[in-house]
Design a protein around this motif. Structure first.
Motif, short mmCIF file in Angstrom:
data_model
loop_
_atom_site.label_atom_id
_atom_site.label_comp_id
_atom_site.label_asym_id
_atom_site.label_seq_id
_atom_site.Cartn_x
_atom_site.Cartn_y
_atom_site.Cartn_z
N THR A 65 57.80 26.49 90.20
CA THR A 65 57.49 25.08 89.91
C THR A 65 57.28 24.85 88.41
OG1 THR A 65 55.90 23.30 90.30
CG2 THR A 65 55.03 25.50 90.43
N GLU B 142 55.35 22.31 87.49
CA GLU B 142 54.02 21.68 87.37
C GLU B 142 53.09 22.16 88.47
OE1 GLU B 142 54.78 17.52 87.37
OE2 GLU B 142 54.65 17.39 85.19
N GLY B 143 51.82 22.30 88.12
CA GLY B 143 50.84 22.70 89.11
C GLY B 143 50.75 24.21 89.18
N GLY B 144 49.50 24.70 89.14
CA GLY B 144 49.30 26.14 89.25
C GLY B 144 49.30 26.81 87.89
N GLU C 57 51.38 26.38 84.12
CA GLU C 57 50.56 26.02 82.96
C GLU C 57 50.82 27.00 81.81
OE1 GLU C 57 46.47 25.22 84.02
OE2 GLU C 57 45.86 25.60 81.94
N SER D 45 54.40 26.46 80.42
CA SER D 45 54.57 25.20 79.69
C SER D 45 54.08 25.34 78.24
CB SER D 45 53.83 24.06 80.38
OG SER D 45 52.44 24.26 80.26
N LYS E 46 53.50 30.58 100.61
CA LYS E 46 52.02 30.50 100.57
C LYS E 46 51.43 31.59 101.47
CE LYS E 46 47.96 28.62 99.91
NZ LYS E 46 47.31 28.57 98.63
N ALA F 75 39.57 22.30 97.16
CA ALA F 75 41.02 22.45 97.04
C ALA F 75 41.71 21.96 98.30
CB ALA F 75 41.36 23.92 96.79
N SER F 76 42.81 21.21 98.11
CA SER F 76 43.49 20.65 99.28
C SER F 76 44.10 21.74 100.16
CB SER F 76 44.58 19.68 98.84
OG SER F 76 45.46 20.35 97.98
N ASP F 77 44.42 22.91 99.54
CA ASP F 77 45.00 23.99 100.34
C ASP F 77 43.93 24.93 100.89
OD1 ASP F 77 44.22 25.16 97.99
OD2 ASP F 77 46.10 26.21 97.61
N PRO G 253 40.30 17.45 90.08
CA PRO G 253 41.22 18.25 89.27
C PRO G 253 41.66 17.49 88.02
CG PRO G 253 42.02 18.03 91.55
CD PRO G 253 40.82 17.15 91.42
N GLY G 254 41.89 18.20 86.95
CA GLY G 254 42.37 17.56 85.73
C GLY G 254 41.24 17.10 84.82
#
Lengths: 176, 409
Positions: free
Chosen positions: B40, B42-44, B48, B51, B80, B259-261, B289-290
């Motif tokens: 991905t 974005e995310g994780g 990060e 990037s 996952k 966390a949503s997961d 988050p963020g």
């Protein structure tokens, strides 16, 4: 491997006066709890040994002596095993070259810790030159025998890299 | 991507000679193309890191590219599960699910442009892309960002058949690795000192965040930042705080999110709130988050930062705390002992009582706390900043063609 485990502390603690120890001593103390063996391993003076092979023999000898006297063999707790690591050195030229002592000092102020480490530690023990690169050059190319000897006599294992840089600069500046 | 990042901005932090060394290494990689592939943009944590790594390496003149694999939601549900099983948790994976993983890999093999000299593959999701090596050759490196030291045996056997075909693998710590017949490199993760979570903040900005959460600026603050998870032992932190609170005026902040997961996190947050109820010196902050500036400010306002985890990955929250020159009290688990050298860069503990004892030492001796904090910051400066990770990767790329111990370039 032996080189890495007897020198990693120098790179690891550049901000503290290093305890002149090695990874073997730390592990024997922390994971096995053999205080006496840890002290004996820590007190091996790496600076005395001209080759890594000789240093390895000394370390083995100290451990074998200890094992011969102990009946209580301990095992490291899970997760605290000793992982043998090998280091690879990558050597590349920098844009700096000194032609006299003045220039040498000015460059010494600018080079990275990695460069300083290479010319002091790696040159002597890993590349088996007689002494560190700075002393060799000062004596052979500039005829600065006394200054070279002073730098050779410094035990680099007892200073942080920045302190070492400063001490060598001071010795050179006295001569200027 | 972060177009605003400039490699020159790191000079005041690590010194000119360090950045100069990076440029020298980069010149040696001239003409080589490195292709990063992960799951991905974005995310994780991996996205990060990439990037920031990719633009910085490009600025240094290294041709580094970044692509991601694509897959349906079902594929990512399987990956996952693989992730959980590789962490050692019991997570049954069916033959159909393994087949789905392989089919998606096959589709990606046909879609991805594998132009480049070094394929740098991140984590298990794209690991099976290595099958392309028999067609196109090139050098392949597998970067494992997770701890796979105690994996589920079935899942590891499945992954191992791919990993062993790489030229090298990279792990964050020797303790996170597996015995493999290929070269292994160790490169700890890093933080970016210029990111919102770590950049310098003005005292006014810190005060504003404290006011926002109703915290007292003048009372010593003990902080743990982590999501609400039993493995982070938030109840143990409260117990340790209560032991310390008997003799010291102080406040505790548990800051994190759900966390949503992780379906358990809401439940744990509730438990923690119930346990803290009635004690006005304990603040439970559910931070979305963020909220990087908020976390940064809380860390900067803290007197002591804790990470009393029962299990841990590398624990970048500790890296962040050390970078802010804070004394830390942390459990000796996961990657924490790599960062916290007991009594040099922080204090390690193994129990609630041990944590309380360490907290008391720091609260009673502020100079000692400052000394630990200063050492911790230097330790991070030398070992856990993004520029070091960049240097490690460049050195690793340069060693791929060599087998000797001392390489002259």
């Amino acid at each position: 491997v032996v080189y890495y485990h007897t020198h990693s502390f120098i790179e690891e603690y550049q901000f503290l006066t290093p305890e002149p120890t090695n990874d073997f001593a730390l592990w024997v103390q922390d994971a096995l709890g053999y205080d006496i063996l840890a002290e004996r391993l820590a007190s091996i003076d790496t600076f005395e040994f001209p080759t890594v092979g000789a240093l390895r023999q000394m370390i083995i000898g100290v451990i074998q002596d200890f094992l011969a006297q102990t009946s209580n063999e301990r095992e490291a707790p899970p997760g605290n095993e000793f992982h043998f690591i090998k280091s690879i050195s990558i050597v590349l030229p920098t844009p700096y070259a000194a032609h006299d002592l003045q220039e040498f000092v000015s460059i010494l102020r600018r080079i990275s810790i990695g460069s300083l480490y290479f010319h002091i530690f790696e040159a002597r023990l890993r590349l088996q030159r007689v002494t560190n690169d700075f002393s060799l050059w000062l004596e052979e190319c500039l005829g600065e025998k006394e200054l070279a000897e002073r730098i050779t006599r410094l035990d680099p294992y007892n200073y942080t890299m920045e302190n070492l840089r400063e001490i060598i600069i001071q010795l050179c500046e006295k001569r200027l | 991507m972060n177009p605003k990042i400039n490699v020159k901005d790191y000079e005041p932090i690590v010194g000119k000679s360090y950045i100069e060394e990076l440029r020298m290494l980069a010149r040696r990689l001239s003409g080589k193309t490195i292709l990063n592939i992960n799951s991905t943009f974005e995310g994780g944590g991996v996205a990060e890191i990439l990037s920031r790594l990719v633009p910085l390496l490009n600025q240094l003149g290294v041709d580094v590219r970044w692509q991601t694999i694509s897959g349906e939601a079902q594929f990512f549900r399987v990956t996952k599960k693989l992730h959980i099983a590789l962490h050692g948790k019991d997570e049954p994976i069916s033959d159909d699910e393994f087949s789905l993983f392989l089919e998606t890999t096959e589709r990606n093999l046909n879609q991805i442009d594998f132009s480049g000299d070094i394929m740098f593959i991140h984590d298990p999701q794209p690991a099976a892309l290595i099958t392309k090596k028999s067609d196109i050759g090139k050098k392949w490196i597998w970067r494992c960002h997770i701890d796979i030291s105690h994996p589920d045996a079935q899942v590891w056997r499945f992954l191992e058949q791919f990993v062993t075909n790489y030229d090298a693998a990279v792990f964050s710590s020797p303790n996170f690795a597996q015995q493999l017949p290929i070269r292994q490199f160790f490169a700890p993760p890093s933080i970016d000192p210029l990111s919102d979570k770590n950049k310098e903040l003005s005292p006014e900005a810190v005060d504003a965040v404290l006011a926002k959460y109703g915290l007292n600026r003048d009372k010593p603050l003990i902080l743990q930042v982590s999501r609400f998870d039993r493995l982070k032992d938030p109840l143990g932190v409260i117990k340790a705080f209560e032991l310390v609170r008997k003799n010291f005026t102080c406040q505790l902040v548990l800051a994190g999110g759900t966390a949503s997961d992780d379906p358990e996190s809401g439940e744990v947050l509730q438990e923690v709130r119930e346990r803290a109820a009635g004690n006005s010196d304990i603040h439970i902050l559910d931070i979305p988050p963020g909220s990087d500036i908020d976390i940064n400010a809380l860390q900067r306002a803290a007197t002591v930062i804790m990470q009393k985890s029962l299990r841990e990955g590398f624990a970048l929250t500790i890296t962040e705390a050390l970078w802010k020159a804070k004394p830390v009290v942390a459990s000796a688990v996961g990657g924490i002992p790599l960062q916290v050298k007991n009594r040099l860069t922080g204090l390690l503990c193994h129990s609630v009582e041990g944590a309380a004892y360490a907290l008391r030492q720091i609260l009673a001796n502020p100079d000692y706390g400052r000394w630990l904090g200063r050492n911790g910051r230097e330790h991070v400066r030398q070992h856990f900043l993004i520029v070091r990770e960049i240097r490690d990767y460049m050195l690793m790329f340069l060693t791929l063609e060599h087998r000797e111990d001392v390489i002259y370039l």
